[in-house]
Write a protein that holds these residues in place. Structure first.
Motif, short mmCIF file in Angstrom:
data_model
loop_
_atom_site.label_atom_id
_atom_site.label_comp_id
_atom_site.label_asym_id
_atom_site.label_seq_id
_atom_site.Cartn_x
_atom_site.Cartn_y
_atom_site.Cartn_z
N LYS A 74 0.82 -1.21 0.00
CA LYS A 74 0.00 0.00 0.00
C LYS A 74 0.86 1.26 0.00
O LYS A 74 0.51 2.26 -0.65
CB LYS A 74 -0.95 -0.02 1.20
CG LYS A 74 -2.07 -1.04 1.05
CD LYS A 74 -3.06 -0.95 2.20
CE LYS A 74 -4.24 -1.89 1.99
NZ LYS A 74 -5.21 -1.82 3.11
N LEU A 75 1.98 1.22 0.72
CA LEU A 75 2.88 2.37 0.70
C LEU A 75 3.48 2.55 -0.69
O LEU A 75 3.61 3.68 -1.18
CB LEU A 75 4.00 2.19 1.73
CG LEU A 75 4.89 3.42 1.90
CD1 LEU A 75 4.18 4.50 2.70
CD2 LEU A 75 6.21 3.07 2.56
N ARG A 76 3.84 1.47 -1.34
CA ARG A 76 4.40 1.57 -2.69
C ARG A 76 3.38 2.16 -3.66
O ARG A 76 3.74 2.96 -4.53
CB ARG A 76 4.85 0.18 -3.17
CG ARG A 76 6.19 -0.26 -2.59
CD ARG A 76 6.32 -1.77 -2.63
NE ARG A 76 7.68 -2.25 -2.39
CZ ARG A 76 8.27 -2.28 -1.21
NH1 ARG A 76 7.65 -1.84 -0.14
NH2 ARG A 76 9.50 -2.78 -1.09
N ILE A 77 2.14 1.75 -3.54
CA ILE A 77 1.11 2.29 -4.43
C ILE A 77 1.04 3.80 -4.30
O ILE A 77 1.02 4.53 -5.32
CB ILE A 77 -0.25 1.64 -4.11
CG1 ILE A 77 -0.25 0.17 -4.53
CG2 ILE A 77 -1.39 2.39 -4.79
CD1 ILE A 77 -1.46 -0.60 -4.06
N ALA A 78 1.01 4.31 -3.08
CA ALA A 78 0.99 5.76 -2.88
C ALA A 78 2.26 6.41 -3.40
O ALA A 78 2.22 7.51 -3.97
CB ALA A 78 0.80 6.07 -1.40
N ALA A 79 3.40 5.74 -3.24
CA ALA A 79 4.67 6.29 -3.73
C ALA A 79 4.66 6.43 -5.25
O ALA A 79 5.12 7.46 -5.80
CB ALA A 79 5.83 5.41 -3.27
N ARG A 106 5.30 12.82 2.32
CA ARG A 106 4.46 13.08 1.14
C ARG A 106 3.67 11.84 0.76
O ARG A 106 2.49 11.92 0.43
CB ARG A 106 5.33 13.53 -0.03
CG ARG A 106 5.80 14.97 0.04
CD ARG A 106 6.78 15.28 -1.07
NE ARG A 106 6.26 14.93 -2.39
CZ ARG A 106 7.02 14.83 -3.49
NH1 ARG A 106 8.33 15.04 -3.40
NH2 ARG A 106 6.48 14.54 -4.64
N VAL A 107 4.33 10.70 0.79
CA VAL A 107 3.66 9.45 0.42
C VAL A 107 2.58 9.09 1.43
O VAL A 107 1.47 8.68 1.06
CB VAL A 107 4.68 8.31 0.28
CG1 VAL A 107 3.99 6.97 0.07
CG2 VAL A 107 5.64 8.59 -0.88
N LEU A 108 2.86 9.27 2.71
CA LEU A 108 1.89 8.90 3.75
C LEU A 108 0.62 9.74 3.65
O LEU A 108 -0.47 9.27 4.01
CB LEU A 108 2.52 9.05 5.13
CG LEU A 108 3.62 8.04 5.46
CD1 LEU A 108 4.18 8.30 6.85
CD2 LEU A 108 3.11 6.61 5.36
N GLU A 109 0.74 10.97 3.18
CA GLU A 109 -0.45 11.80 3.00
C GLU A 109 -1.39 11.24 1.94
O GLU A 109 -2.58 11.55 1.94
CB GLU A 109 -0.03 13.22 2.61
CG GLU A 109 0.65 14.00 3.74
CD GLU A 109 1.15 15.34 3.28
OE1 GLU A 109 0.95 15.69 2.09
OE2 GLU A 109 1.74 16.08 4.11
N ALA A 110 -0.86 10.38 1.05
CA ALA A 110 -1.64 9.85 -0.06
C ALA A 110 -2.17 8.45 0.20
O ALA A 110 -2.77 7.84 -0.69
CB ALA A 110 -0.80 9.86 -1.34
N THR A 111 -1.95 7.93 1.41
CA THR A 111 -2.41 6.58 1.70
C THR A 111 -3.45 6.60 2.82
O THR A 111 -3.81 7.64 3.35
CB THR A 111 -1.22 5.66 2.03
OG1 THR A 111 -1.65 4.31 2.02
CG2 THR A 111 -0.62 6.00 3.39
N ASP A 112 -3.95 5.42 3.20
CA ASP A 112 -5.01 5.33 4.20
C ASP A 112 -4.44 5.47 5.61
O ASP A 112 -3.24 5.34 5.84
CB ASP A 112 -5.75 4.00 4.04
CG ASP A 112 -4.85 2.81 4.27
OD1 ASP A 112 -4.74 2.35 5.41
OD2 ASP A 112 -4.22 2.34 3.29
N ALA A 113 -5.33 5.70 6.56
CA ALA A 113 -4.92 5.99 7.94
C ALA A 113 -4.18 4.82 8.59
O ALA A 113 -3.20 5.03 9.32
CB ALA A 113 -6.15 6.37 8.77
N GLU A 114 -4.62 3.60 8.31
CA GLU A 114 -3.98 2.43 8.92
C GLU A 114 -2.55 2.26 8.42
O GLU A 114 -1.63 2.02 9.21
CB GLU A 114 -4.80 1.19 8.60
CG GLU A 114 -4.29 -0.08 9.28
CD GLU A 114 -5.16 -1.29 8.99
OE1 GLU A 114 -4.92 -2.34 9.60
OE2 GLU A 114 -6.08 -1.18 8.16
#
Length: 366
Positions: A74-79, A106-114
Motif C-alpha cells: 500500500k505504501l508503494r502504491i501511494a509512492a 508526502r507518500v503517507l499523505e496519499a495513503t489510508d490511515a492504517e
C-alpha cells in the motif's frame, strides 16, 4: 480449507521482507502472455505483484497473511502515485538520499490511515535505510554486511565483485580472491539454520527444509558469482553493499514506472491466505506462488496444490521457487499439469535471485 498451515506457526505482525528477493524478470517471462487476464500473486513486499502489471493483465489479486506485508504494498502504491522515479528509488533505499523523511511524509499523505500509522513508527529507520531496508531479512543482511563482512573481505575486494567480467574471469575471481577460508567460515556461522531462524527468516520456515542452509548458500553464491553477472545483480549488490548499484529490481526501473503507475487500479489486495482465495470460487490464468510450498509439510502440499488447480483456468501457469525443500507437481496430478521444462531452463540461467535452488513453471491442461 481457507486457512494456511504456516499461519499457526509463524509471526506475521512485522515486516519480514521489505523488498522482494525473487527475480521478477524470470517470473514475468515465465507467466507468458497475460494481457486482459486475471493473475494471482503472493504479496510479500509487493514488488513482484507490481511488476506483473507490466504484463497488462485485467486484474492482479494480491494475497498475504501479514498485515505488515500488505502495508508495504500500500505504501508503494501511494509512492508511485505521488513521486517521480528518482524520488521513488531514493525512498526505497536503492540510491543515497538525505530527504527520505520528507519523501515518506508526502507518500503517507496519499495513503489510508492504517497504513500511515504503521509506517510513521518506522520513519527513523526509513530515513536511514529506505523502505526497502526495514524488514527482518534486510536487517539480518545489514548485520552481516556491517559487522562481519569487513572481517573477511576489504572494501576493495567487495567493489571488485561488481566489475564486469567474462564468465571464466568471474569464476577465477571467485576462486582466487573471494572464496577464502575466512569467507567459508563466515558462511557456516551466519547462514546456519539456528542463526537464520533467529535473525533472518522465521524458524518455522525451516520445518521442512532438507540439508544445511549454510552449504546451500555457499553453492548459490558460487552460482551468483560465476554463472550470472554480479554487476547486473541488484540482490547481491544490496547484500554486500546496502544498495542496488547500477542495477534495479524490475518494478523499480524507470522504463516500467509509468506503465505500473497507470495500472495500479488493477490491483485487488486481500489480507488472507491463498486457500482463502481458492474458497471464493474465483478463477485465475496465472499464479505467482513465491516459495509458499516450501513452508508446507509433505502431507499438506498435495492438498493445497490440488485446491489451486480448482481455481486455475485451462492453460493457467503456476510459477514458484524452491530454496531447500523440493516441491513440484504431486504425483496424483501429473496428468493434469505439464512442466514447461524449456522455459524453466531458460529462466533459471538468468535468475538473479540466487538463493533459490529451483524455479518451477507448470501449466494446467485444458
Amino acid at each position: 480449507m481457507d486457512s494456511s498451515e504456516i499461519e499457526a506457526k509463524a509471526d506475521f505482525d512485522h515486516i519480514r521482507y521489505a523488498q522482494l528477493w525473487e527475480d521478477a524478470d524470470v517470473l514475468t517471462s515465465a507467466l507468458g502472455e497475460c494481457a486482459g487476464k486475471t493473475l494471482v500473486s503472493i504479496c510479500s513486499a509487493g514488488d513482484n505483484a507490481l511488476a506483473m502489471l507490466t504484463l497488462d493483465p485485467a486484474r492482479v489479486v494480491v494475497l498475504d497473511l501479514s498485515p505488515a506485508q500488505i502495508a508495504c504494498l500500500k505504501l508503494r502504491i501511494a509512492a508511485y502515485q505521488v513521486l517521480t522515479h528518482p524520488e521513488f528509488i531514493e525512498l526505497t533505499g536503492s540510491r543515497a538520499s538525505t530527504r527520505r523523511g520528507a519523501l515518506l511524509n508526502r507518500v503517507l499523505e496519499a495513503t489510508d490511515a492504517e497504513t500511515r500509522a504503521f509506517w510513521q513508527t518506522l520513519t527513523p529507520e526509513v530515513e536511514r535505510h529506505g523502505i526497502g531496508g526495514v524488514g527482518k531479512f534486510e536487517r539480518y543482511f545489514r548485520i552481516f554486511r556491517t559487522w562481519l563482512l569487513p572481517l573477511v573481505h576489504s572494501r576493495r575486494t567487495i567493489d571488485a565483485v561488481f566489475v564486469p567480467r567474462s564468465p571464466r574471469e568471474r569464476q577465477t575471481f571467485f576462486d582466487t580472491r573471494f572464496n577464502t577460508v575466512r569467507w567459508r567460515l563466515l558462511l557456516n556461522l551466519f547462514f546456519s539454520r539456528f542463526v537464520m531462524g533467529r535473525m533472518g527468516r522465521d524458524s518455522a520456515f525451516f520445518d521442512h527444509v532438507e540439508g544445511s542452509p549454510a552449504q546451500h548458500v555457499a553453492r548459490r553464491i558460487r552460482h551468483a558469482g560465476g554463472t550470472t553477472d554480479p554487476s547486473q545483480n541488484p540482490y547481491l549488490h544490496w547484500i554486500l553493499k546496502g544498495n542496488h548499484g547500477d542495477a534495479l529490481p524490475m518494478a523499480w526501473r524507470p522504463e516500467h514506472y509509468e506503465a505500473i503507475r497507470s495500472r495500479l487500479d488493477r490491483l485487488d489486495i486481500r489480507l488472507g491466505s491463498l486457500e482463502a482465495f481458492v474458497s471464493t470460487g474465483e478463477k485465475a490464468n496465472g499464479f505467482n506462488l513465491s516459495d509458499i510450498f516450501e513452508y508446507m509439510s509433505p502431507e499438506t502440499f498435495p492438498q493445497v496444490y490440488g485446491s489451486i488447480l480448482t481455481a486455475a483456468e485451462p492453460n493457467a501457469r503456476l510459477v514458484y521457487w524452491n530454496m531447500m525443500a523440493p516441491r513440484r507437481v504431486p504425483t496424483k496430478y501429473l496428468k493434469r499439469v505439464t512442466t514447461l521444462t524449456d522455459i524453466e531452463t531458460q529462466q533459471k540461467a538468468r535468475d538473479m535471485a540466487f538463493f533459490y535452488s529451483d524455479f518451477v513453471v507448470e501449466e494446467v491442461q485444458p
